[in-house]
Design an enzyme around this catalytic site. Structure first.
Site, mmCIF file in Angstrom:
data_model
loop_
_atom_site.group_PDB
_atom_site.id
_atom_site.type_symbol
_atom_site.label_atom_id
_atom_site.label_comp_id
_atom_site.label_asym_id
_atom_site.label_seq_id
_atom_site.Cartn_x
_atom_site.Cartn_y
_atom_site.Cartn_z
ATOM 1 N N LEU A 188 1.025 -1.362 0.192
ATOM 2 C CA LEU A 188 0.226 0.262 0.215
ATOM 3 C C LEU A 188 0.551 1.362 -0.474
ATOM 4 O O LEU A 188 1.909 1.206 1.453
ATOM 5 C CB LEU A 188 -0.762 0.354 1.109
ATOM 6 C CG LEU A 188 -2.147 -0.613 1.028
ATOM 7 C CD1 LEU A 188 -1.852 -2.496 1.578
ATOM 8 C CD2 LEU A 188 -3.032 -0.696 2.656
ATOM 9 N N ILE A 237 1.075 -5.184 8.634
ATOM 10 C CA ILE A 237 2.307 -4.612 8.140
ATOM 11 C C ILE A 237 2.810 -3.225 8.474
ATOM 12 O O ILE A 237 2.642 -2.327 7.411
ATOM 13 C CB ILE A 237 3.351 -5.525 7.528
ATOM 14 C CG1 ILE A 237 2.510 -7.160 7.649
ATOM 15 C CG2 ILE A 237 4.427 -5.512 7.492
ATOM 16 C CD1 ILE A 237 3.097 -7.869 6.303
ATOM 17 N N GLY A 293 1.380 4.373 4.628
ATOM 18 C CA GLY A 293 2.119 3.546 3.393
ATOM 19 C C GLY A 293 2.592 2.037 4.018
ATOM 20 O O GLY A 293 3.085 2.420 5.503
ATOM 21 N N SER A 294 1.842 0.566 3.826
ATOM 22 C CA SER A 294 2.165 -0.524 4.278
ATOM 23 C C SER A 294 2.157 -1.631 3.655
ATOM 24 O O SER A 294 1.983 -1.257 2.195
ATOM 25 C CB SER A 294 1.441 -0.953 5.437
ATOM 26 O OG SER A 294 0.136 0.262 5.060
ATOM 27 N N ARG A 295 1.867 -2.663 3.972
ATOM 28 C CA ARG A 295 1.930 -3.885 3.645
ATOM 29 C C ARG A 295 0.616 -4.843 4.325
ATOM 30 O O ARG A 295 0.167 -4.725 6.055
ATOM 31 C CB ARG A 295 2.886 -4.881 3.453
ATOM 32 C CG ARG A 295 4.011 -4.750 3.427
ATOM 33 C CD ARG A 295 4.989 -6.375 2.532
ATOM 34 N NE ARG A 295 5.105 -6.946 1.688
ATOM 35 C CZ ARG A 295 4.825 -7.019 0.454
ATOM 36 N NH1 ARG A 295 4.965 -5.608 0.106
ATOM 37 N NH2 ARG A 295 4.443 -7.934 0.143
#
Length: 234
Positions: free
Chosen positions: A100, A162, A192-194
């Site tokens: 993301l 995450i 911002g991430s997973r």
């Protein structure tokens, strides 16, 4: 249509909007009308990160939809100890990972109807979320649960939020014992991430989303029960 903002980020977007309005008012009070617009635009841009658009969910059963918006940059088959660590009791597991960016909607949604049997928060570092190694080292929150399998028996699955280098705040409202419906919002990761989905690698489950595809949370079908499975009905 007015932009809807997620309650999971209310303290942040409220502070941004109030600060922008206060700075704009101060500029107007000082007779500097030209300086009023930039703080308002900056506040709106920051608040837009917390947008939570309505989604039209796909119809049908036996579907596993994207738990977040983002780029599908990881399709991996885990075996042995790695599979057991991701999904206890399974020797072969599919990992479907989404990156993301700061421009994606960051609200997380349940990939299917499932009951949470365990929720676990893992402290960790803050590697770049584009690096798939982040799944092992970064701060994360995992929901492990079960969903009705093709034969009606409980099928295990997990979904993991995450944190990334910029995103350092995981919000997860779901807890052990909760039952979530496919597409239901349950949290977000800020900036911002997973997000990853773990499914048993069994013949009845078919991964249908191609690598590098763009996914829309709650809408894009990542996997499904194969045609002919009892749960795969139109």
């Amino acid at each position: 249509r007015a932009m809807t903002l997620t309650p999971y980020g209310r303290p942040v977007w409220r502070a941004l909007l109030l600060a922008g309005a206060a700075l704009a008012a101060a500029a107007l009070a000082a007779g500097r009308a030209g300086l009023a617009l930039p703080p308002l635009l900056a506040a709106l841009a920051g608040a837009a990160f917390f947008r939570d658009p309505a989604r039209r969910l796909p119809k049908g059963t036996g579907l596993f939809t994207a738990p977040a918006d983002g780029l599908l940059d990881d399709l991996a088959l885990l075996e042995g100890e790695a599979a057991q660590a991701a999904l206890p009791g399974c020797n072969r597991v599919h990992r479907i990972g989404l990156f993301l960016s700061v421009f994606d909607v960051h609200v997380n949604r349940a990939p299917c109807d499932f009951t949470v049997t365990r929720d676990h928060h893992r402290p960790g570092g803050y590697r770049d979320a584009r690096d798939t190694a982040a799944t092992r080292f970064n701060e994360a929150h995992t929901l492990i649960g079960t969903t009705p399998g093709p034969d009606g028996a409980p099928l295990p699955l997990a979904v993991r939020q995450i944190a990334g280098r910029i995103a350092r705040r995981i919000v997860c409202a779901a807890r052990t014992g909760d039952t979530l419906a496919r597409g239901q919002r349950y949290g977000m990761i800020r900036f911002g991430s997973r997000t990853e989905l773990y499914l048993p690698a069994i013949p009845e489950i078919e991964i249908v989303a191609p690598r590098r595809a763009r996914a829309t949370g709650g809408v894009t079908v990542l996997a499904r029960y194969r045609t002919g499975s009892p749960a795969a009905r139109p």
